[in-house]
Design an enzyme around this catalytic site. Structure first.
Site, short mmCIF file in Angstrom:
data_model
loop_
_atom_site.label_atom_id
_atom_site.label_comp_id
_atom_site.label_asym_id
_atom_site.label_seq_id
_atom_site.Cartn_x
_atom_site.Cartn_y
_atom_site.Cartn_z
CB THR A 1 24.46 19.94 35.81
OG1 THR A 1 25.05 21.23 35.75
CG2 THR A 1 23.32 19.84 34.81
CG HIS B 1 17.38 -19.16 28.79
ND1 HIS B 1 16.90 -18.33 27.81
CD2 HIS B 1 16.37 -20.01 29.11
CE1 HIS B 1 15.67 -18.67 27.52
NE2 HIS B 1 15.30 -19.68 28.29
N GLY C 1 17.38 15.89 20.77
CA GLY C 1 18.58 15.19 21.28
C GLY C 1 18.20 14.40 22.53
CB VAL C 2 20.27 12.92 25.25
CG1 VAL C 2 20.01 12.04 26.45
CG2 VAL C 2 21.30 12.28 24.34
CB ILE C 3 17.70 17.00 27.28
CG1 ILE C 3 19.02 16.81 28.06
CG2 ILE C 3 16.67 17.71 28.15
CD1 ILE C 3 19.71 18.09 28.48
N GLY C 4 15.67 16.18 24.95
CA GLY C 4 14.36 16.31 24.31
C GLY C 4 13.63 14.98 24.22
CD GLU D 1 17.15 11.10 29.26
OE1 GLU D 1 17.06 11.94 30.17
OE2 GLU D 1 18.12 10.32 29.16
CD GLU E 1 17.04 17.29 15.97
OE1 GLU E 1 16.99 17.41 17.21
OE2 GLU E 1 17.97 17.77 15.28
C1 LIG Z 1 18.34 17.30 32.03
C2 LIG Z 1 19.70 16.68 31.99
C3 LIG Z 1 19.81 15.31 32.07
C4 LIG Z 1 21.07 14.72 32.06
N1 LIG Z 1 21.14 13.37 32.13
C5 LIG Z 1 22.34 12.76 32.09
C6 LIG Z 1 22.46 11.36 32.21
O1 LIG Z 1 21.46 10.66 32.33
N2 LIG Z 1 23.68 10.81 32.20
C7 LIG Z 1 24.82 11.57 32.06
O2 LIG Z 1 25.92 11.01 32.05
N3 LIG Z 1 24.75 12.90 31.97
C8 LIG Z 1 23.55 13.52 31.98
N4 LIG Z 1 23.48 14.88 31.90
C9 LIG Z 1 24.73 15.63 31.76
C10 LIG Z 1 25.44 15.77 33.11
O3 LIG Z 1 24.57 16.38 34.02
C11 LIG Z 1 26.71 16.57 32.95
O4 LIG Z 1 27.50 16.01 31.94
C12 LIG Z 1 27.51 16.59 34.23
O5 LIG Z 1 26.77 17.19 35.26
C13 LIG Z 1 28.82 17.35 34.03
O6 LIG Z 1 29.51 17.42 35.24
P1 LIG Z 1 30.51 18.62 35.53
O7 LIG Z 1 31.10 18.31 36.85
O8 LIG Z 1 31.38 18.85 34.37
O9 LIG Z 1 29.59 19.90 35.61
P2 LIG Z 1 28.34 20.28 36.57
O10 LIG Z 1 27.65 19.07 37.05
O11 LIG Z 1 27.57 21.28 35.78
O12 LIG Z 1 29.02 20.95 37.80
C14 LIG Z 1 29.67 22.17 37.73
C15 LIG Z 1 29.60 22.80 39.10
O13 LIG Z 1 30.46 23.92 39.11
C16 LIG Z 1 29.85 24.94 39.88
N5 LIG Z 1 30.45 26.20 39.47
C17 LIG Z 1 30.42 26.76 38.24
N6 LIG Z 1 31.11 27.92 38.23
C18 LIG Z 1 31.59 28.09 39.49
C19 LIG Z 1 32.37 29.08 40.11
N7 LIG Z 1 32.82 30.15 39.44
N8 LIG Z 1 32.66 28.94 41.42
C20 LIG Z 1 32.22 27.86 42.14
N9 LIG Z 1 31.46 26.90 41.59
C21 LIG Z 1 31.16 27.00 40.28
C22 LIG Z 1 28.37 24.80 39.56
O14 LIG Z 1 27.57 25.38 40.58
C23 LIG Z 1 28.22 23.29 39.47
O15 LIG Z 1 27.83 22.74 40.70
C24 LIG Z 1 22.24 15.51 31.95
C25 LIG Z 1 22.13 16.90 31.91
C26 LIG Z 1 20.88 17.48 31.92
C27 LIG Z 1 20.79 18.97 31.87
#
Ligand SMILES: Cc1cc2nc3c(=O)[nH]c(=O)nc-3n(C[C@H](O)[C@H](O)[C@H](O)COP(=O)(O)OP(=O)(O)OC[C@H]3O[C@@H](n4cnc5c(N)ncnc54)[C@H](O)[C@@H]3O)c2cc1C
Length: 473
Positions: free
Chosen positions: A41, A452, A189-192, A194, A210
């Site tokens: 993500t 500074h 929230g954060v996404i909204g 941004e 909100e």
């Molecule tokens: C619009 C937006 C903006 C964001 N901005 C920020 C930010 O600025 N800073 C920040 O810290 N966080 C941000 N986030 C949050 C951040 O993206 C997530 O917290 C982070 O990606 C979580 O990582 P993760 O590895 O837990 O999950 P993910 O990144 O969601 O990865 C999970 C992975 O698992 C894979 N997967 C799922 N199920 C299976 C399966 N059964 N088999 C094989 N693969 C699978 C998926 O395809 C995916 O690639 C944002 C999120 C969004 C939606």
């Protein structure tokens, strides 16, 4: 085919791939199972693409303000498809980087959808992963330890299901090829926030709805108030304490209409598009949890302080365990899990010390407890506050809105939290996070010499302000 390894990671998002690298560093053989793209993500549908779009919006807005810097411009044109191409190239560059890191660390990546299996002839205990490959073939990954890092997806509000055209989640919004003239954003929230900031900079008319009494409901009230004031100044309509009547939502020829209610009063909103940003749902379905003794609670996987599930050889990290649902939290949790399974010493995970950042204009960042939280925890709270309007470099930059607020305990002098709104605070928050990790007091941070003119001077000043010793205001 069966593949055996020391550590299998289900999900190659930020949490998953960082976990895999740490496991490889510790000499483990590692397999990552990812059904889509490495980076998850954050890289493809979250942090990085959104920040790339925000950066273009910022450049565009700054060009619009260039006269105040003595630079007159003509013929400035926003070409949104080009903004999107830049975003894609940023994402692709980092995607290549993650793939390189997998190769460098000799991590095997299997592209396919994984499902945890129960005890079988391949594995006497649950935790093997059956992987359905793209061509329909199956592979089984048997490992001593499994780390579940399957992430999350946008929460859907019944009645406001994304259609990808008019009603959007953050995922569809990121791929828009044209900007709408107007957008309703449900969820401040954060996404909204941004998105509201970015769209306003691109010249889109934005209304944020909100349900809570403030934008960024988890953040400090004063920060949220300042943010709302500054967004309003840029033409964003912000409706707090306001509920949407999802049943009233109608997609029309020109866009969408929606009734919202604040107390007894209701009003109808209309816009070309509607973005729903009301949180994230953990991906815990269809991954085989029912074949294990892993427990879930309120839609997320339950783990202990070592990130172990109810099955001690299976860990879970990142968005699928809930909590802050941030990329750096996910990777930290992954590193903790691997350090634990490898018998390394763990430092206790204090979630309130995870920095929280919002990349709006101006930015918001915080770490530790807000004043309100600290009071609820029973602290006798003292605060220090310092405005960017009294910081030389902020004035030089033409970005003097916002402030830094420090929350401390009056009797012990302990630093309890820092909240910031203003230019580049998402970079400045690192000093506050380090200070809290090292249990520094505001007095000690105030003693540190800040160069500074820098924006970081505000941290020293806000810390000194706790004892009424700030110099420049
Ligand atoms: C619009 C937006 C903006 C964001 N901005 C920020 C930010 O600025 N800073 C920040 O810290 N966080 C941000 N986030 C949050 C951040 O993206 C997530 O917290 C982070 O990606 C979580 O990582 P993760 O590895 O837990 O999950 P993910 O990144 O969601 O990865 C999970 C992975 O698992 C894979 N997967 C799922 N199920 C299976 C399966 N059964 N088999 C094989 N693969 C699978 C998926 O395809 C995916 O690639 C944002 C999120 C969004 C939606």
């Amino acid at each position: 085919m069966t593949i055996t390894c020391d550590v299998a990671v289900l999900g190659g998002g930020t949490g998953g791939y960082v976990t895999a690298i740490r496991a490889a560093q510790l000499g483990k053989s590692v397999v990552v199972i990812e059904m889509d793209k490495l980076g998850g993500t954050c890289l493809h549908r979250g942090c990085i693409p959104s920040k790339a779009l925000l950066r273009s919006a910022e450049v565009y807005a700054e060009i619009g303000e260039s006269e105040s810097y003595g630079i007159e411009t003509t013929g400035v044109q926003l070409v949104f498809p080009k903004v999107q191409r830049r975003k894609e190239s940023v994402v692709e560059q980092l995607h290549q980087g993650v793939q390189y890191l997998m190769r460098k660390n000799k991590i095997q990546v299997i592209k396919g959808k994984g499902r945890v299996t129960g005890p079988s002839i391949f594995s006497p205990r649950s935790g093997a992963v059956a992987v359905e490959l793209e061509d329909g073939e199956m592979e089984t990954v048997v490992s001593a330890n499994l780390i579940i890092a399957t992430g999350s997806r946008p929460r859907v509000l019944p009645g406001l299901e994304p259609d990808g055209k008019v009603i959007l989640s953050s995922e569809e919004a990121l791929t828009l090829e044209e900007l709408p003239a107007s957008m309703i954003i449900v969820g401040g929230g954060v996404i909204g926030v941004e998105w509201a900031s970015m769209l306003a900079d691109f010249g889109v008319q934005v209304t944020v709805v909100e349900a809570a009494g403030q934008l960024l409901p988890q953040e400090d009230e004063e920060v949220a108030r300042e943010l709302q004031r500054l967004l309003k100044k840029r033409g964003v309509k912000v409706l707090t304490d306001t509920l949407v009547d999802a049943a009233s939502c109608e997609v029309t020829d020109t866009g969408v209409t929606l009734t919202v209610r604040k107390g007894e009063q209701s009003q109808s909103l209309a816009a070309e598009k509607l973005l729903v940003s009301v949180g994230r749902v953990a991906n815990i379905e269809n991954i085989g949890l029912e074949n294990t003794d892993i427990r879930t609670d309120k839609g997320v996987i339950s783990v202990n302080s070592n990130m172990q599930t109810n099955e001690p050889h299976i860990y879970a990290i990142g968005d699928c365990i809930g909590g802050l649902q941030l990329a750096h939290a996910a990777s930290h949790e992954g590193i903790m899990a691997v350090n634990h399974l490898a018998g390394e010493k763990l430092h206790p995970y204090r979630q309130h010390l995870v920095p929280r950042c919002v990349y709006s204009r101006p930015e918001v960042a915080s770490v530790g407890y807000t004043e309100k939280e600290a009071k609820v925890l029973g602290h006798d709270v003292v605060t220090g506050k310092f405005p960017f309007s009294a910081i030389g470099k902020a004035i030089v930059y033409g970005m003097k809105d916002g402030f830094v607020k420090v929350v401390a305990d009056r009797s012990s002098g302990d630093l309890l939290g820092v909240q910031m709104i203003g230019p580049h605070v998402t970079d400045l928050i690192g000093e506050a996070a380090l200070a809290q990790l090292l249990d520094a007091t505001p007095w000690e941070i105030g003693e540190a010499i800040h160069a500074h003119p820098t924006l970081s001077e505000i941290i020293g000043e806000a810390m000194l302000a706790v004892d009424g010793r700030a110099i420049g205001f």
